[in-house]
Scaffold this motif. Structure first.
Motif, short mmCIF file in Angstrom:
data_model
loop_
_atom_site.label_atom_id
_atom_site.label_comp_id
_atom_site.label_asym_id
_atom_site.label_seq_id
_atom_site.Cartn_x
_atom_site.Cartn_y
_atom_site.Cartn_z
N PHE A 1 6.38 -0.70 -4.35
CA PHE A 1 7.01 0.31 -3.13
C PHE A 1 8.00 -0.67 -2.41
O PHE A 1 9.05 -0.23 -1.98
CB PHE A 1 6.05 0.97 -2.50
CG PHE A 1 5.35 2.03 -3.41
CD1 PHE A 1 5.73 2.60 -4.44
CD2 PHE A 1 3.74 2.07 -3.13
CE1 PHE A 1 5.01 3.61 -5.20
CE2 PHE A 1 3.19 3.01 -3.85
CZ PHE A 1 3.69 3.90 -4.86
N ILE A 2 7.56 -1.86 -1.98
CA ILE A 2 8.56 -2.72 -1.32
C ILE A 2 9.73 -3.12 -2.14
O ILE A 2 10.80 -2.96 -1.59
CB ILE A 2 7.60 -3.86 -0.70
CG1 ILE A 2 6.49 -3.79 0.23
CG2 ILE A 2 8.75 -4.90 -0.13
CD1 ILE A 2 5.71 -5.05 0.39
N GLY B 1 -11.49 -0.73 0.81
CA GLY B 1 -11.91 0.09 -0.25
C GLY B 1 -10.63 0.56 -0.84
O GLY B 1 -9.51 0.82 -0.27
N HIS B 2 -10.92 1.30 -2.16
CA HIS B 2 -9.87 1.99 -2.90
C HIS B 2 -9.87 3.36 -2.48
O HIS B 2 -10.28 4.27 -3.24
CB HIS B 2 -10.35 1.76 -4.39
CG HIS B 2 -9.37 2.01 -5.27
ND1 HIS B 2 -7.86 1.71 -5.23
CD2 HIS B 2 -9.26 2.79 -6.42
CE1 HIS B 2 -7.35 2.20 -6.13
NE2 HIS B 2 -8.12 3.13 -6.95
N GLY B 3 -9.41 3.57 -1.37
CA GLY B 3 -9.07 4.93 -1.00
C GLY B 3 -8.05 5.08 0.31
O GLY B 3 -7.36 4.03 0.38
N PRO B 4 -7.92 6.18 0.81
CA PRO B 4 -6.70 6.45 1.62
C PRO B 4 -6.82 5.59 3.08
O PRO B 4 -5.73 5.50 3.63
CB PRO B 4 -6.71 8.05 2.01
CG PRO B 4 -8.10 8.24 1.49
CD PRO B 4 -8.67 7.36 0.53
N GLU C 1 -1.58 6.42 -0.85
CA GLU C 1 -1.73 7.72 -1.47
C GLU C 1 -1.22 7.40 -2.89
O GLU C 1 -0.97 8.59 -3.58
CB GLU C 1 -0.88 8.89 -0.87
CG GLU C 1 -1.49 9.18 0.79
CD GLU C 1 -3.02 9.72 0.56
OE1 GLU C 1 -3.27 10.37 -0.42
OE2 GLU C 1 -3.68 9.49 1.50
N ALA C 2 -1.07 6.22 -3.32
CA ALA C 2 -0.32 6.08 -4.65
C ALA C 2 -1.02 6.69 -5.65
O ALA C 2 -0.56 7.34 -6.57
CB ALA C 2 -0.09 4.48 -4.82
N GLY C 3 -2.31 6.40 -5.70
CA GLY C 3 -3.31 6.96 -6.98
C GLY C 3 -3.21 8.68 -6.80
O GLY C 3 -3.04 9.22 -7.97
N THR C 4 -3.08 9.18 -6.03
CA THR C 4 -3.20 10.56 -5.59
C THR C 4 -1.85 11.29 -5.96
O THR C 4 -1.50 12.27 -6.74
CB THR C 4 -3.44 11.06 -4.26
OG1 THR C 4 -4.77 10.62 -3.91
CG2 THR C 4 -3.21 12.54 -4.04
N ALA D 1 -3.99 7.69 -13.31
CA ALA D 1 -3.00 6.34 -13.52
C ALA D 1 -3.74 5.80 -14.56
O ALA D 1 -5.04 5.30 -14.46
CB ALA D 1 -2.58 5.62 -12.39
N PHE D 2 -2.89 5.20 -15.55
CA PHE D 2 -3.48 4.31 -16.46
C PHE D 2 -2.85 3.05 -16.68
O PHE D 2 -3.47 2.06 -16.85
CB PHE D 2 -4.05 4.95 -17.83
CG PHE D 2 -2.82 5.79 -18.47
CD1 PHE D 2 -2.68 7.16 -18.08
CD2 PHE D 2 -2.05 5.21 -19.49
CE1 PHE D 2 -1.74 8.00 -18.66
CE2 PHE D 2 -0.90 6.34 -19.73
CZ PHE D 2 -0.77 7.44 -19.51
N PHE D 3 -1.42 2.91 -16.86
CA PHE D 3 -0.74 1.65 -17.08
C PHE D 3 -1.16 0.48 -16.13
O PHE D 3 -1.62 -0.56 -16.49
CB PHE D 3 0.74 1.76 -17.21
CG PHE D 3 1.14 2.65 -18.45
CD1 PHE D 3 1.01 2.29 -19.48
CD2 PHE D 3 1.96 3.79 -18.20
CE1 PHE D 3 1.26 3.23 -20.73
CE2 PHE D 3 2.35 4.79 -19.03
CZ PHE D 3 2.25 4.33 -20.46
N SER D 4 -1.15 1.03 -14.81
CA SER D 4 -1.16 -0.02 -13.65
C SER D 4 -2.53 -0.51 -13.47
O SER D 4 -2.81 -1.45 -13.37
CB SER D 4 -0.34 0.32 -12.59
OG SER D 4 -0.95 1.51 -12.03
#
Ligand code: APR
Length: 310
Positions: free
Chosen positions: A157-158, A176-179, A213-216, A227-230
Motif C-alpha cells: 500500500f505504501i 494480532g492478525h485483526g483490525p 482492513e486489507a483481508g476484509t 485472499a490466497f496469493f499473498s
C-alpha cells in the motif's frame, strides 16, 4: 536427500503453496486434504507434476488424505479450515476451525514430530495457540504466518500510495492478525528515507487503516472466500528462511513468554527464522502510543484464545 514439505489443506492457499514450493525447488511436496477431497488433492499434485517440464523444477508432488504420507516432513504448512465469507470476521471461524486444527495437530504430532510448523488458518493467533497446545511442540517449532502477510500488505500500500518501488520499502507490522494490528510508521523506511518524512499524517493514517482492513477488503470483493496469493507467498518466505537457514527477521505469531509483557500467547513479533525454526524474538522499544496500541491487540487475542475450549 530432498527436503519434504507437507501442506495440510489443499484449497485456494494450499494449491498456491504447492506451486510456489515446486517453483522454488524447496523439496518434495505432499498435499493433504480430507478424504472427500483426496482426489482433488491428487489431481492438483498431478497437474503440478505435469507443469514441471515448463516450470523447470524437480520435485515429487503427491496428493493424499492419509497422514502417513507426511511422515518425516521437514516443514508443515497448515491452511486446513474454512475461510471467511463477506460479512464474517476471522473470529466467526473459531468453532469450526478449532475442531479442524485439533485433528490436524494430532496427525502432525504423530507423523511429523520434528517438522517446523507454519499455521495459516484463521483466526490465526488462536489457531496457532491451539496447534501448539495440542502438539506440545517446542516453541521454536511453531509459528503463525500473519505478520509477514500484514507487513507485505503495508509495504504494497505504501508503494501504491507513494509511487515508489516496493523493493525499497522496509518496515514491520506487529500484533494480532485483526483490525487492531500495529503497523509501525516510525520504523518504516523507503530506501532509507523515513516514511514519516515522505508521507503526510493523513496519508499514513489511511495506509494504517487499509492495512488493518486489507483481508476484509479482499473478502468483500470475492463475496466468498479470502485472499490466497499473498498469504501463500508469505508462508513460503518463512518456510524458505527455515529450509535454507536464510536467517531472515520476519514478523510471525510466536509464543511470547515475557517479551513485550505478554505471557503464554502467540502474537505477531519480529522473529529470527533460521534452521532452528523460530530462533529468537526481537523486542523493539515502543513509544507510549505504540504500547497502548499493542495492549489493545493483546486484549483482542487474549479474548479469542480464552474462548478456545480445548
Ligand atoms: N484436514 C485437512 N484439510 C482440511 C480439513 C482437515 N481436517 N478440513 C478442511 N480441510 C481443507 C478443505 O477441504 C479445503 O480444501 O482445507 C482446505 C481449505 O481451503 P479453502 O477452503 O480454499 O480455504 P483457503 O482460502 O485456502 O484458506 C484456508 O487460511 O487464510 C486462512 O481464513 C483462511 O482459515 C482459512 C485458511
Amino acid at each position: 536427500m530432498r527436503k519434504k514439505i507437507a501442506l495440510i489443506g489443499g484449497g485456494q492457499i494450499g494449491q498456491i503453496l504447492a506451486m510456489l514450493a515446486a517453483q522454488k525447488e524447496l523439496g518434495d511436496i505432499v498435499i493433504l486434504d480430507v478424504p472427500e477431497y483426496a482426489n482433488v488433492a491428487k489431481g492438483k499434485a498431478l497437474d503440478l507434476m505435469e507443469m514441471a517440464p515448463h516450470g523447470n523444477y524437480d520435485a515429487n508432488i503427491i496428493g493424499t488424505s492419509d497422514y502417513k504420507d507426511i511422515e518425516g516432513a521437514d516443514v508443515v504448512i497448515v491452511t486446513a479450515g474454512k475461510p471467511r465469507e463477506a460479512g464474517m470476521t476471522r473470529e466467526d471461524l473459531l468453532n469450526v476451525n478449532i475442531k479442524i486444527i485439533t485433528a490436524v495437530a494430532n496427525g502432525v504430532k504423530h507423523y511429523a514430530p520434528k517438522a517446523f510448523c507454519i499455521i495459516v488458518t484463521n483466526p490465526l493467533d488462536a489457531m496457532v495457540y491451539v496447534f501448539h497446545k495440542i502438539t506440545g511442540f517446542p516453541k521454536n517449532q511453531v509459528v503463525g504466518m500473519a505478520g509477514t502477510l500484514d507487513t507485505a500488505r503495508w509495504r504494497a500500500f505504501i508503494s501504491m500510495e507513494l509511487g515508489v518501488s516496493v523493493a525499497d520499502i522496509s518496515g514491520t507490522v506487529l500484533g494480532g492478525h485483526g483490525p487492531d494490528m500495529v503497523p509501525l510508521p516510525r520504523l518504516t523506511t523507503v530506501g532509507g528515507v523515513p516514511l514519516t518524512e515522505l508521507a503526510t499524517q493523513e496519508q499514513i493514517d489511511r495506509l494504517i487503516n487499509r492495512t488493518r482492513e486489507a483481508g476484509t477488503e479482499i473478502v468483500k470483493l470475492f463475496g466468498k472466500g479470502s485472499a490466497f496469493f499473498s498469504p501463500a507467498w508469505s508462508a513460503i518466505v518463512i518456510a524458505e528462511s527455515f529450509l535454507k537457514d536464510k536467517r531472515r527477521i520476519l514478523p510471525c505469531a510466536a509464543l511470547c513468554e515475557g517479551e513485550y509483557g505478554v505471557n503464554g500467547l502467540f502474537i505477531g513479533v519480529p522473529c529470527l527464522i533460521s534452521d532452528k525454526g523460530m530462533e529468537k524474538i526481537y523486542e523493539i522499544k515502543l513509544t507510549e502510543e505504540e504500547k497502548a496500541q499493542f495492549a489493545r491487540t493483546i486484549a483482542s487475542v487474549s479474548k479469542t484464545v480464552a474462548e478456545c475450549k480445548i
